[in-house]
Scaffold this active site. Structure first.
Site, PDB file in Angstrom:
ATOM      1  N   ARG A   1       0.822  -1.200   0.000  1.00  0.00           N
ATOM      2  CA  ARG A   1       0.000   0.000   0.000  1.00  0.00           C
ATOM      3  C   ARG A   1       0.864   1.261   0.000  1.00  0.00           C
ATOM      4  O   ARG A   1       0.531   2.259  -0.644  1.00  0.00           O
ATOM      5  CB  ARG A   1      -0.947   0.022   1.214  1.00  0.00           C
ATOM      6  CG  ARG A   1      -1.869   1.224   1.172  1.00  0.00           C
ATOM      7  CD  ARG A   1      -3.013   1.125   2.147  1.00  0.00           C
ATOM      8  NE  ARG A   1      -2.669   1.626   3.460  1.00  0.00           N
ATOM      9  CZ  ARG A   1      -3.567   2.037   4.362  1.00  0.00           C
ATOM     10  NH1 ARG A   1      -4.849   1.957   4.089  1.00  0.00           N
ATOM     11  NH2 ARG A   1      -3.178   2.471   5.523  1.00  0.00           N
TER      12      ARG A   1
ATOM     13  N   HIS B   1     -19.693  11.052   0.536  1.00  0.00           N
ATOM     14  CA  HIS B   1     -20.029   9.732   1.092  1.00  0.00           C
ATOM     15  C   HIS B   1     -21.547   9.560   1.031  1.00  0.00           C
ATOM     16  O   HIS B   1     -22.285  10.477   1.388  1.00  0.00           O
ATOM     17  CB  HIS B   1     -19.531   9.645   2.531  1.00  0.00           C
ATOM     18  CG  HIS B   1     -19.770   8.299   3.136  1.00  0.00           C
ATOM     19  ND1 HIS B   1     -19.009   7.195   2.798  1.00  0.00           N
ATOM     20  CD2 HIS B   1     -20.705   7.858   4.012  1.00  0.00           C
ATOM     21  CE1 HIS B   1     -19.464   6.139   3.458  1.00  0.00           C
ATOM     22  NE2 HIS B   1     -20.498   6.522   4.198  1.00  0.00           N
TER      23      HIS B   1
ATOM     24  N   THR C   1     -10.046  13.733   6.926  1.00  0.00           N
ATOM     25  CA  THR C   1      -9.076  13.685   8.020  1.00  0.00           C
ATOM     26  C   THR C   1      -8.610  12.230   8.140  1.00  0.00           C
ATOM     27  O   THR C   1      -9.198  11.353   7.490  1.00  0.00           O
ATOM     28  CB  THR C   1      -9.733  14.169   9.331  1.00  0.00           C
ATOM     29  OG1 THR C   1     -10.907  13.388   9.557  1.00  0.00           O
ATOM     30  CG2 THR C   1     -10.102  15.645   9.263  1.00  0.00           C
TER      31      THR C   1
ATOM     32  N   LEU D   1     -11.468   7.502   8.963  1.00  0.00           N
ATOM     33  CA  LEU D   1     -12.327   7.257   7.797  1.00  0.00           C
ATOM     34  C   LEU D   1     -13.712   7.906   7.948  1.00  0.00           C
ATOM     35  O   LEU D   1     -14.407   7.670   8.943  1.00  0.00           O
ATOM     36  CB  LEU D   1     -12.494   5.739   7.603  1.00  0.00           C
ATOM     37  CG  LEU D   1     -13.347   5.313   6.410  1.00  0.00           C
ATOM     38  CD1 LEU D   1     -12.655   5.628   5.104  1.00  0.00           C
ATOM     39  CD2 LEU D   1     -13.686   3.823   6.505  1.00  0.00           C
ATOM     40  N   ASP D   2     -14.100   8.687   6.942  1.00  0.00           N
ATOM     41  CA  ASP D   2     -15.452   9.259   6.848  1.00  0.00           C
ATOM     42  C   ASP D   2     -15.853  10.057   8.090  1.00  0.00           C
ATOM     43  O   ASP D   2     -17.020  10.052   8.503  1.00  0.00           O
ATOM     44  CB  ASP D   2     -16.491   8.147   6.602  1.00  0.00           C
ATOM     45  CG  ASP D   2     -16.266   7.426   5.271  1.00  0.00           C
ATOM     46  OD1 ASP D   2     -15.714   8.043   4.346  1.00  0.00           O
ATOM     47  OD2 ASP D   2     -16.646   6.245   5.168  1.00  0.00           O
TER      48      ASP D   2
HETATM   49  C1  GAR Z   1     -20.995   7.556  -5.017  1.00  0.00           C
HETATM   50  O1  GAR Z   1     -22.268   7.208  -4.548  1.00  0.00           O
HETATM   51  C2  GAR Z   1     -20.122   8.007  -3.863  1.00  0.00           C
HETATM   52  O2  GAR Z   1     -20.818   8.711  -2.876  1.00  0.00           O
HETATM   53  C3  GAR Z   1     -19.650   6.689  -3.328  1.00  0.00           C
HETATM   54  O3  GAR Z   1     -19.395   5.912  -4.468  1.00  0.00           O
HETATM   55  C4  GAR Z   1     -20.252   6.325  -5.538  1.00  0.00           C
HETATM   56  C5  GAR Z   1     -19.360   6.644  -6.714  1.00  0.00           C
HETATM   57  O4  GAR Z   1     -20.098   6.985  -7.847  1.00  0.00           O
HETATM   58  N1  GAR Z   1     -18.484   6.866  -2.544  1.00  0.00           N
HETATM   59  C6  GAR Z   1     -18.162   6.086  -1.516  1.00  0.00           C
HETATM   60  O5  GAR Z   1     -18.833   5.133  -1.161  1.00  0.00           O
HETATM   61  C7  GAR Z   1     -16.885   6.473  -0.818  1.00  0.00           C
HETATM   62  N2  GAR Z   1     -16.652   5.638   0.324  1.00  0.00           N
HETATM   63  P1  GAR Z   1     -19.426   7.787  -9.049  1.00  0.00           P
HETATM   64  O6  GAR Z   1     -18.138   7.065  -9.405  1.00  0.00           O
HETATM   65  O7  GAR Z   1     -20.440   7.649 -10.143  1.00  0.00           O
HETATM   66  O8  GAR Z   1     -19.199   9.193  -8.607  1.00  0.00           O
END
Ligand code: GAR
Length: 196
Positions: free
Chosen positions: A65, A109, A141, A144-145
């Site tokens: 990573r 999110h 930050t 996470l989230d």
């Molecule tokens: C979106 O719903 C975003 O909020 C979520 O993934 C999707 C991506 O859609 N993000 C997460 O879950 C982050 N942890 P997109 O590629 O069409 O923007």
């Protein structure tokens, strides 16, 4: 001009909404779209708009990573961004990576944080019998989230909702909320936007 880097993992519909908004009198411009997946559909779309793109495939790094992050970091720092927007970026970034962009990295999110950090947010909202679901734009930050919330949009959960139908309604709100929060953030506004 405020330089914005967008990090994506997939279709990048939020990235498209942000790029679409960063025009005319908007203070920001997209200078790079980067992905951890070379096949992310959003990369081709961004390239077709004339935006620089780069893929740093996390699978190429196996369990390394730190190696993946240092390659990604190098690419992002090379374009000297003022703001970094995570837009459907599905890798967890280390505190070390995040520390390079303290106070200038945003994420969207698909839940009403602090409810449901992590994955499967819509199913979790349905399982809990929540009357409302939605999305959150927050500062990133190390935890996470969990960074300061800059905006939330709410939608009603309908009796016949599935995770997919709910996700689609929330996504439509994401496409409005994220550009609105980015514009305010770029203008130095940190007060919270609340919709719905
Ligand atoms: C979106 O719903 C975003 O909020 C979520 O993934 C999707 C991506 O859609 N993000 C997460 O879950 C982050 N942890 P997109 O590629 O069409 O923007």
């Amino acid at each position: 001009m405020i330089r914005v880097v967008l990090l994506i993992s997939g279709g990048g519909s939020n990235m498209r909404a942000l790029v679409g908004a960063m025009q005319g009198d908007h203070p920001c411009r997209a200078v790079l779209v980067a992905s951890n997946d070379p096949m992310a559909a959003g990369l081709a779309w961004a390239a077709a708009q004339g935006i620089a793109t780069v893929a740093v495939g996390h699978r190429d790094y196996g369990h390394d990573r730190a190696g993946f992050e240092s390659s990604l970091l190098e690419q992002v720092l090379a374009v000297n961004p003022d703001i970094v927007c995570l837009a459907g970026f599905m890798r967890i970034l280390s505190p070390e990576f995040v520390s390079h962009f303290a106070g200038k990295m945003l994420n969207i999110h698909p839940s009403l944080l602090p409810k449901y950090p992590g994955l499967h947010t819509h199913q979790r909202a349905l399982d809990a019998g929540d009357a409302q679901a939605g999305c959150t734009v927050h500062e990133v930050t190390p935890e996470l989230d969990a960074g300061p919330i800059l905006g939330q949009a709410r939608v009603a959960v309908l009796a016949d909702d599935t995770a997919d139908t709910l996700a689609a309604r929330v996504l439509a709100q994401e496409h409005k909320l994220y550009p609105a929060v980015l514009r305010r953030f770029a203008q130095g506004q940190r007060s919270r936007l609340d919709w719905g």
